[in-house]
Design a protein around this motif. Sequence first.
Motif, PDB file in Angstrom:
ATOM      1  N   LEU A   1      43.018  45.074  30.073  1.00  0.00           N
ATOM      2  CA  LEU A   1      42.471  43.753  29.802  1.00  0.00           C
ATOM      3  C   LEU A   1      42.739  43.355  28.352  1.00  0.00           C
ATOM      4  N   SER A   2      42.664  44.318  27.447  1.00  0.00           N
ATOM      5  CA  SER A   2      42.796  44.016  26.017  1.00  0.00           C
ATOM      6  C   SER A   2      44.213  43.606  25.622  1.00  0.00           C
ATOM      7  N   THR A   3      45.209  43.901  26.469  1.00  0.00           N
ATOM      8  CA  THR A   3      46.588  43.567  26.104  1.00  0.00           C
ATOM      9  C   THR A   3      46.878  42.077  26.234  1.00  0.00           C
ATOM     10  N   GLY A   4      46.138  41.397  27.111  1.00  0.00           N
ATOM     11  CA  GLY A   4      46.429  39.996  27.392  1.00  0.00           C
ATOM     12  C   GLY A   4      47.682  39.783  28.212  1.00  0.00           C
TER      13      GLY A   4
ATOM     14  N   GLY B   1      52.385  29.061  24.922  1.00  0.00           N
ATOM     15  CA  GLY B   1      51.667  29.643  23.797  1.00  0.00           C
ATOM     16  C   GLY B   1      50.227  29.994  24.117  1.00  0.00           C
ATOM     17  N   LEU B   2      49.961  30.453  25.351  1.00  0.00           N
ATOM     18  CA  LEU B   2      48.604  30.780  25.773  1.00  0.00           C
ATOM     19  C   LEU B   2      48.144  32.098  25.159  1.00  0.00           C
ATOM     20  N   SER B   3      46.841  32.254  25.027  1.00  0.00           N
ATOM     21  CA  SER B   3      46.312  33.459  24.389  1.00  0.00           C
ATOM     22  C   SER B   3      46.431  34.686  25.284  1.00  0.00           C
ATOM     23  N   ALA B   4      46.421  34.499  26.599  1.00  0.00           N
ATOM     24  CA  ALA B   4      46.493  35.636  27.522  1.00  0.00           C
ATOM     25  C   ALA B   4      47.086  35.185  28.842  1.00  0.00           C
ATOM     26  N   VAL B   5      47.634  36.152  29.579  1.00  0.00           N
ATOM     27  CA  VAL B   5      48.327  35.835  30.824  1.00  0.00           C
ATOM     28  C   VAL B   5      47.370  35.334  31.900  1.00  0.00           C
ATOM     29  N   TRP B   6      46.082  35.698  31.790  1.00  0.00           N
ATOM     30  CA  TRP B   6      45.145  35.239  32.817  1.00  0.00           C
ATOM     31  C   TRP B   6      44.898  33.733  32.750  1.00  0.00           C
ATOM     32  N   GLU B   7      45.346  33.068  31.674  1.00  0.00           N
ATOM     33  CA  GLU B   7      45.253  31.613  31.595  1.00  0.00           C
ATOM     34  C   GLU B   7      46.370  30.919  32.370  1.00  0.00           C
ATOM     35  N   ALA B   8      47.325  31.701  32.888  1.00  0.00           N
ATOM     36  CA  ALA B   8      48.514  31.125  33.512  1.00  0.00           C
ATOM     37  C   ALA B   8      48.515  31.274  35.024  1.00  0.00           C
ATOM     38  N   THR B   9      47.340  31.401  35.622  1.00  0.00           N
ATOM     39  CA  THR B   9      47.245  31.488  37.076  1.00  0.00           C
ATOM     40  C   THR B   9      45.897  30.901  37.495  1.00  0.00           C
ATOM     41  N   PRO B  10      45.810  30.230  38.644  1.00  0.00           N
ATOM     42  CA  PRO B  10      44.578  29.501  38.967  1.00  0.00           C
ATOM     43  C   PRO B  10      43.376  30.369  39.316  1.00  0.00           C
ATOM     44  N   PHE B  11      43.571  31.498  39.988  1.00  0.00           N
ATOM     45  CA  PHE B  11      42.457  32.354  40.416  1.00  0.00           C
ATOM     46  C   PHE B  11      42.762  33.798  40.015  1.00  0.00           C
ATOM     47  N   PRO B  12      42.664  34.110  38.713  1.00  0.00           N
ATOM     48  CA  PRO B  12      43.140  35.397  38.217  1.00  0.00           C
ATOM     49  C   PRO B  12      42.293  36.586  38.652  1.00  0.00           C
TER      50      PRO B  12
END
Length: 333
Positions: A116-119, A313-324
């Motif tokens: 989780l900490s890797t983003g 330029g998102l802070s983490a990959v979980w911001e790039a999917t609708p239902f992470p």
Amino acid sequence: MDTVSPPVDNPVIFARYSFLTIRSPKVIATLKIQQRILQYIREYLYDVGFTELLPPMISPCSDPGLRGAKKLRTTLYGREYELTSSVIMFKQAAVAALDKIFFVARNVREEPPSNLSTGRHLCEFTQIDLECAFASMWDAIKIAEGMLKHMSERLIEEYGKKLERINPSFTPFNPPFKIIKYEDAVKILEKEGIMTPVGGEFTQEGETALSNIIKAPFWIVNFPKSARGFYYLEEPDKPGYNRDFNLILPSGYGEVIDGGEREYRYSRIISRLKELGEPLEKYNWFLELCRIGIPPSSGFGLGLERLTRYILGLSAVWEATPFPKIPGVAAAP
């Protein structure tokens, strides 16, 4: 409908309340741009002769080389199946018929909670997974570079103003990218005081350091055989190393493409599976295919969410999917 402004800066809340965080203006803009990223990637692959196939979701066997993640399992008519963690074997089967293929494949893996900490990690993610018969690793690299160049140019052409508001620092991909051999990358990091596990993958610290030194997308090629799955072809002139590659994004965004030339010889595949301690009977369908014969091929998987994160330029990959589904977080929709 009432306006909702859910929090999106906390990964646990973001995941557990994704049925609300999807209403965030930032998430809406991200998903619309991601739709275009995928559209332009497909556009390029169609234009150069690839056929898109629908990806399988379960199989008696899936990729054993998950780098610390675990597979998820289910049963079908009393037999154990695995949720797809990679379509690699299906790609090798498909190119025997269609020469140039790709999947937009959803992959499922239980990542270690520490990731989780890797983003950079999701437990459910999307790969543009392609394969080309009778292609070398250099052919696959050229396809990847052409695809990224086309996609980014089309994106800026159609959505430049919106993209500039979200991430003004993004510029189109400009291949060819620098190529560095694994052993040379290890030496670069040693000079920075960063050690790489012997015969293993680069640490996130090491990968980030390399990306900050080079400051542009770059390829790392010829990883140790011990660091990878059974399906890579060994370098004939350098035993113990593969004919494979990763594309690393700048500024610490990490690996976005993983690929290489595939092992296609039945006896070598048997040997590699035994080396990994894998039960051969689990791979019956794939081994039967290899006995019949499959062509040499090369290909790669590109992480759509990781690519989206970098472009926006998102802070983490979980911001790039609708239902992470993110590492270590349960009870997410």
